[in-house]
Each structure stands twice: as structure tokens, then as C-alpha cells.
Design an enzyme around this catalytic site. Structure first.
Site, PDB file in Angstrom:
ATOM      1  N   ASP A 423      54.609  57.014 -32.747  1.00  0.00           N
ATOM      2  CA  ASP A 423      55.901  57.448 -32.224  1.00  0.00           C
ATOM      3  C   ASP A 423      55.767  58.818 -31.559  1.00  0.00           C
ATOM      4  OD1 ASP A 423      58.904  57.157 -32.193  1.00  0.00           O
ATOM      5  OD2 ASP A 423      58.756  58.991 -33.385  1.00  0.00           O
ATOM      6  N   GLU A 460      53.090  55.927 -27.929  1.00  0.00           N
ATOM      7  CA  GLU A 460      54.323  56.079 -27.163  1.00  0.00           C
ATOM      8  C   GLU A 460      54.139  57.374 -26.381  1.00  0.00           C
ATOM      9  OE1 GLU A 460      59.136  55.920 -27.877  1.00  0.00           O
ATOM     10  OE2 GLU A 460      57.942  57.144 -29.252  1.00  0.00           O
TER      11      GLU A 460
END
Length: 759
Positions: A423, A460
Site C-alpha cells: 500500500d 501501489e
């Protein structure tokens, strides 16, 4: 008591008699304490006075002893044998005759180990052992060995003191019992979202008594090549929490619940699940103080408390941390047996501890804030915030880097996971002052690690500080990326934006403009149209604007740039024409995703058209907004499931969609001679198969019919229509194909077709 003997690594060391004192304080309560000491006022503790390093601690203990009732007896009266212990491994580790505890804190001046013995409540009295910096510190590691501690059921944490210079980045608070960053298990409340226990505290624990998990004699990892993956992004709790799952209430929303629904995953055809965060987090963190979001429950889990412990409230029947660890392994074992890999969405960019305005101190902040977090020393020592969540983990500090690497290895070796999605991974590309790094040490270390380099590694490639690295993420030819450009360009073309034909072609061909560098491959692009944050696929074709009023922030949260189109009406409708158009568009998106080179990823629930009613930031709703609605699979939505499933399986059967290398001129023919036509919203092309099984595809994003000229099939082959998204089910997807394709094909507005060349 008489003299005790230190015992470290089997060597007995005599020392002077140590007198133990007992005072009283709930382990997890906030204790009033001297500003610059770890001394408890009214604490229940058992400690060797000879190991005390703080005069204030001695005075506090004496005051507490005076007030204590002499008649009170408990297991705390039993003295503990302690010795200096050893600095490694960090965390709690089993040694001969006892347990060793070791924790890093460079700037601490006083450390106290807090123990709650088996059978006691979370808020019960604690045993506290003060670590002498002369005897219990090696470098920046504080350590102690406790003899004859139980091998499981002990809760433990630390109270740590140190400098209080805020501007220097310190946030020490000795009144808070802190979770060991290396705790392998964490205990807190037992039931997810139990508001009666919303102020529950969390502490580390360990289990050295359970037998090793039985993975089975014939167990093996699926080891699916990246190019063959089809990823299903899902949330463990939301997948089965709804009553419509038909599961026993004790296993709804649990790891075991996922096992029960593996047949659904197999029928859908995916071969990898990407689990939203499963590290321990506090789902009721929003409810700890009055605020506009205090009605919400953190369902997504992007608020990590500890990087080693599986989320304990995903255990069945409120089983706790040990059960959660075992059941997580059972889930992985069952998924692997079904040929499904397990990828974890991991959050190493920030923690649950929030910002300086409303901190939620549970671990790192109180252990050594200056080391664990990025601090702006040019702004009075305030926390830097590149995560959008109030703090930013200092990922390229050597100590934090080793924590991350140790955590990742633990999940591979202990839990057998197959990979990780990071993330806001651009945070991991920042130096200790927050500035971007060209060759971030942590990113390289993960790519080169003997254990982790065998895993799927996905970034990401952006953060909330504007470091957008799509196609430019430091990769060492190993890291794949969530391709945000793919998402945006596919959305724009399918909904009919002008000037997007060339970009659409580039995307479905594998995004060579981004990834054809060095030894990178098409599968370094993780293609997606929908992910957990943002609109669901149904909402992408049903809403022009977000509807986030339920989130408590006046609709200000969530992205305003969704590249969506409501097909003529905002939200739910009974208009048959609008509903038909939306259905076509969802099929168009899914077909585009499944025929693209690279790794496709879809979102849980899109296979039946799940709606969040326009909420594009639904992280805080433990309701039907996020919960998988199983009843819809048996309703009119079953036609959509059928199309989605057949499309996935068609991809898996045809290697032309799963190339190892980028497409060459021999691999594809673009039936296009007018690339510069800004108004054109039509694209057709053929993927060539060496054995003659060519695939022709055409996408019409115009609002009118187009008559496409169909190329001649390979020799001794005929075209069979497999897909026409304008047709009703089951004619929209016919696996064996429909013969009789003429020289031209009339393609409906906002629809797509797929033809297969067969004998």
C-alpha cells in the site's frame, strides 16, 4: 527471599540478594506517573529492587506498598528469577527454562517489561520488571530473561521513558503499556466491532506450546507464473460476514469462512486472492473519542497495530490470537490445495498511531518515535505525513527496514503466503527526511532477499505526498505495479471519451510505454479497472459523482475524479434501457481487462454487480455497503456472474492473452489506419496464435452502430462468435462459439465482440 541465581545460556552467575516489591495497577490503565520516569503510581507490579534505575520508581513503589492491604495474596507473591538475557532475536523467544524478551529503543532511558500471567483479564494487575541499562542493555537493545514463565497465555508489553524534547522528535510516555513491534501474536477484544469493548487495550503474547502446524505430506505451493495470474481483491471479513453467506454465525467474517466459499472462487475462475490487510488492527479506533467518524468501524484494516500478528478477530467464535494464527494457516492451506495463491495487502507506510493532534499510542510512537517515524526537524519536530493518515513510517532507517524485512519473511515462512501488495509503496521510496530516493534500500532489499525474491511483489506506486511512480517505480526487474494509468485510460475509452483509442490499444497490449524497460515484462503491470478504494464496477456505470455522506465528513472524503458515467441516470433506477446499458458497460470493462496483456485484478463483488450506492471511500462501514451479498448470486445477477466467470476461464485457456514478452508485429494486427482521428471511439485487432487459433476483438464506444469489416480467418479456420456484450445471457458468451460470421459484423453502441478462429 534468599539469593537468586542469574541463568543465561546455562551459565549461573551469583549476585547479591534481590528484594521484590508488589504494588498495584491495571496493566492497561493510564497510570499517573512522574513526567520523566517509568514509575507507576498505584501499579500492581513485581520487580527486583536491585534492577531499578530510577529513584522516582523506588519512591513510587514504597508509597504503593504502604497503601497496600497486607492480606491481599495472588500469584504475584511468587518471586521470579530473572537474568540479563540476550539481545537477539528481538521479541519474545523461548530459551531453556524460560522466555527471553528483547526490544529496540535507541533513545529510551528507562524500560519496564509488563507481564500479565495466564488466567488474568486484560485489565488485571501486572508483573513489572525494570531493566537496568547497565545490565539489560546491549547497544540499543534492551533485554531480559525470565525463568519458568508459562509457554503460552502470557500477555506482555513495555512501559518506556526517555527524553521529552518534542522538537527533537521524541514522544515518550511511560504511562502507556506498549506492544512489542516483534510480538508474533496480539491480544485485544475478541469479537469484531464489539462496541461494548471499544476501549480494549492490545498487548503482545506468544505460543510456544502448540504443535507445529500440519501442512500435510502432499502440500505444495501453487507457484503460478505471474503471467497466468488472475487476482481477486477481497476483504476477509466482508466476504462472509453477511447473513446471506449461509454460514454459521461463529465463522462468518473469519478465515474459516473464506474456506467455506472456495467453491465460489473456483467457479469464478480466479487463481489468486489479494487480501485486504490481515495484520492486527483496531477496527474501533474511530470510536475512542468523539469525532465526526465515531459511528464508523474500520472494515478495510489500513491501520496496522503490529506487522507480525494476524488479525485476531478474524478467528472463528472469538477464539483469539492463537486460534487466528492457526485458522489463517488453515485458510492458506485450503486455498493452496485449490490452486489459489494468497497475496497480502500490506501497509508499511504508516501505522494506527495517527498524528500529534490526536495520537493513539500503542507501540512505535512510545518506543522510539524519532526512529520509527519521519519527523520534520525544520518544523518543531512534527510528524511528516506522506500517507494521509497522520504519520509516515521511516522505512529506510536501518532499524525499520529490518523490521519490515523480518515481518515479510515471517509471513512467508510461518504462514506460507505467496506474495505482497504494498500500500502506498512510494512512501518506501523516501529517505528519512521524506525526500525521494532513486535507489531506496528497502525496495532493493526486498527484490534481492533470498526468501522474498521468490514471492509476487507488487507496488501501489504512489503516495499522498505526490510521489507518483507508475511505470517508474524502482524495481530491479522484480517489482510489479498497480497500473493506475491503465485504470484511467480504460475507463475513459469504454465510457466514450474522445481521443483515447491509441491509449486504449497501448493498455490492452501490455503498457509497453511504461514497462518495456530493461528486463521488465508485461506482467509487471497489474491491470485493474476497479479496486477496493473508489467506485465498485456497478457504481462506476451508475454514478457521475461520489455519495459519501455516510462517512461523516460532509462528503469531502474520497476522490472527486472517478472517470465514471451513470449511463443517463444517477443511482438506482428501474429504467430498463439504462439498466441494459449499464450491464453492457460492465461486461465491456471486464472483457477489456481479461484480454489485456499483464496481470488482471478484479474486485470482490463485481462478479454480481455489488453496489455501495455511490460511496467511493467505504472503509468504515461494516454493513451491506461492503459485505458480499450472496443472495444476489441466485437472482437476476447470476447472468453477470456467468459472463464474468466464462471470460476469466477463456483467458486461462488461451495463451495469446498471457504473453511472456511484449507483443511483436507477428503477435498482433491492428485493424486501424486512422490512429489520429480524435473522434474515433472504435478499435479492432487480432491476436495471432501460432497454431491458427487467432482471436479477433472489437470495441465500439460510440453511441451508434458500426459495421466492422471482419478479416479473413487463418487457413482451414472459420470465425466463431464467442462474445457479444450487446446480447442477453446466455448468448452474450458462448464458450464453444457460434458459427456463421459474415464478412461484416454490425456492432451495437457501447458494446464489444470477440471471435475465435476454429476448424
Amino acid at each position: 527471599m534468599d539469593a537468586l541465581l542469574y541463568s543465561q545460556q546455562g551459565i549461573e552467575m551469583p549476585y547479591s540478594p534481590i528484594r521484590y516489591s508488589k504494588v498495584k495497577l491495571p496493566l492497561f490503565a493510564s497510570a499517573a506517573s512522574s513526567k520523566h520516569s517509568c514509575s507507576p503510581v498505584g501499579a500492581c507490579c513485581l520487580f527486583p529492587m536491585g534492577l531499578r534505575s530510577s529513584k522516582n520508581m523506588l519512591q513510587s513503589s514504597k508509597r504503593s506498598l504502604i497503601n497496600e492491604e497486607a492480606a491481599e495474596r495472588s500469584e504475584l507473591n511468587v518471586p521470579m528469577k530473572v537474568s540479563p538475557g540476550q539481545a537477539f532475536p528481538l521479541g519474545a523467544s523461548e530459551m531453556e527454562n524460560g522466555i527471553n524478551f528483547a526490544i529496540f529503543s535507541q533513545h529510551a532511558t528507562a524500560v519496564m517489561l509488563c507481564l500479565s500471567l495466564p488466567g488474568r483479564r486484560l485489565d488485571s494487575a501486572a508483573v513489572e520488571l525494570t531493566l537496568d541499562p547497565q545490565m539489560n542493555r546491549t547497544g540499543d537493545i534492551w533485554h531480559i530473561f525470565v525463568e519458568d514463565l508459562p509457554r503460552h497465555g502470557v500477555l506482555y508489553g513495555y512501559r518506556i521513558d526517555g527524553p521529552r524534547e518534542w522538537k527533537q522528535g521524541h514522544r515518550f510516555d511511560s504511562s502507556v503499556v506498549l506492544i512489542d513491534p516483534y510480538a508474533k501474536l496480539v491480544e485485544g477484544r475478541r469479537f469484531f466491532g464489539d462496541s461494548k469493548d471499544k476501549m480494549s487495550k492490545f498487548l503482545g503474547t506468544y505460543d510456544f506450546t502448540s504443535l507445529p502446524f500440519d501442512w500435510g505430506e502432499n502440500y505444495k505451493f501453487p507457484s503460478i507464473p505471474e503471467k497466468d495470474l488472475v487476482i481477486y481483491e477481497m476483504n476477509v471479513r466482508s466476504f462472509t460476514a453477511d447473513e446471506s453467506s449461509g454460514l454459521d454465525p461463529d465463522i462468518r467474517g473469519s478465515y474459516l469462512g473464506v474456506i467455506e466459499k472456495i467453491p465460489h472462487l473456483l467457479e469464478l475462475g480466479i487463481n489468486a486472492v489479494e487480501l485486504l490487510p490481515v495484520f492486527e488492527f483496531d477496527e474501533l479506533e474511530f470510536q475512542r473519542r468523539p469525532n465526526p467518524r465515531d459511528h464508523m468501524i474500520n472494515t478495510w484494516g489500513y491501520s496496522t497495530i503490529n506487522f507480525f500478528a494476524p488479525m485476531s478477530r478474524y478467528a472463528s467464535s472469538g477464539g483469539g490470537s492463537i486460534a487466528a494464527s492457526r485458522e489463517f494457516k488453515e485458510m492458506v492451506k485450503a486455498l493452496h490445495a485449490a490452486g489459489i495463491e494468497v497475496i497480502l495487502d500490506v501497509v508499511y507506510n504508516h501505522t494506527n498511531e495517527a498524528d500529534d493532534k490526536n495520537p493513539y499510542t500503542t507501540s512505535f510512537r512510545g518506543i522510539d518515535n524519532k526512529v520509527y517515524y519521519m519527523v520534520d526537524f525544520n518544523n518543531n519536530g512534527q510528524l511528516l505525513n506522506f500517507s494521509g493518515c497522520g504519520n509516515t513510517l521511516n522505512c529506510n532507517h536501518p532499524v525499520v527496514m529490518e523490521l519490515i524485512l523480518g515481518s515479510l519473511r515471517h509471513w512467508v515462512t510461518e504462514y506460507h503466503v505467496d506474495g505482497f501488495r504494498f500500500d502506498l509503496a512510494s512512501v518506501l521510496c523516501r529517505g528519512m527526511d521524506g525526500s525521494p530516493l532513486n535507489a531506496p534500500p528497502i525496495i532493493k532489499a526486498i527484490a534481492k532477499d533470498a526468501t522474498l525474491s521468490r514471492c509476487k511483489i507488487i507496488a501501489e506506486p504512489w503516495d499522498c505526498g505526490g510521489l507518483y511512480l507508475v511505470g517508474k517505480f524502482p524495481n530491479w526487474d522484480k517489482w510489479a505495479e498497480w497500473n493506475g494509468k491503465y485504470r484511467d485510460d480504460i475507463r475513459r475509452f469504454i465510457k466514450g471519451d474522445q481521443g483515447m483509442k491509441g491509449s486504449f490499444a497501448t493498455c490492452v497490449a501490455g503498457s509497453s510505454d511504461l514497462y518495456k524497460v530493461n528486463k521488465r515484462k508485461p506482467y509487471h503491470s497489474v491491470n485493474f479497472v476497479i479496486a477496493h478504494d473508489g467506485f465498485t464496477l456497478n457504481d462506476l456505470v451508475s454514478y457521475n459523482i461520489k455519495h459519501n455522506e455516510a462517512n461523516g465528513e460532509g462528503g469531502k472524503d474520497g476522490s472527486n475524479d472517478n472517470l465514471s458515467w451513470n449511463c443517463g441516470f444517477e443511482g438506482e433506477t428501474t429504467d430498463a434501457n439504462v439498466k441494459a446499458l449499464r450491464s453492457r458497460q460492465m461486461k465491456n470493462f471486464h472483457m477489456a481487462l481479461m484480454i489485456s496483456q499483464g496481470i488482471p485484478m478484479m474486485l470482490m463483488g463485481d462478479e454480481y454487480g455489488h453496489t455501495r450506492y455511490g460511496n467511493n471511500n467505504s472503509y468504515g462501514h461494516d454493513t451491506a455497503i461492503n459485505h458480499f451479498q450472496w443472495r444476489l448470486l441466485g437472482s437476476g445477477r447470476s447472468n453477470q456472474f456467468r459472463f464474468f466467470s466464462e471470460m476469466i476461464k477463456f483467458r486461462q485457456k488461451h495463451s495469446v492473452f498471457r504473453k511472456e514478452n511484449f507483443l511483436s508485429e507477428n503477435d498482433v494486427t491492428w485493424h486501424e489506419d486512422n490512429w489520429d482521428n480524435y473522434e474515433s471511439k472504435f478499435l479492432a485487432f487480432t491476436l495471432h496464435d501460432n497454431l491458427g487459433g487467432d482471436i479477433y476483438m472489437a470495441f465500439n464506444a460510440h453511441d451508434y452502430f458500426l459495421r466492422a469489416i471482419i478479416p479473413s480467418p487463418p487457413q482451414k479456420r472459420r470465425w466463431f462468435r464467442v462474445v457479444d456484450t450487446n446480447l442477453e445471457s446466455p448468448d452474450d458468451f458462448v464458450p464453444e462459439g457460434v458459427p456463421g460470421i459474415e464478412r461484416t459484423y454490425n456492432i451495437a453502441p457501447y458494446s464489444s465482440i470477440l471471435l475465435e478462429a476454429k476448424p
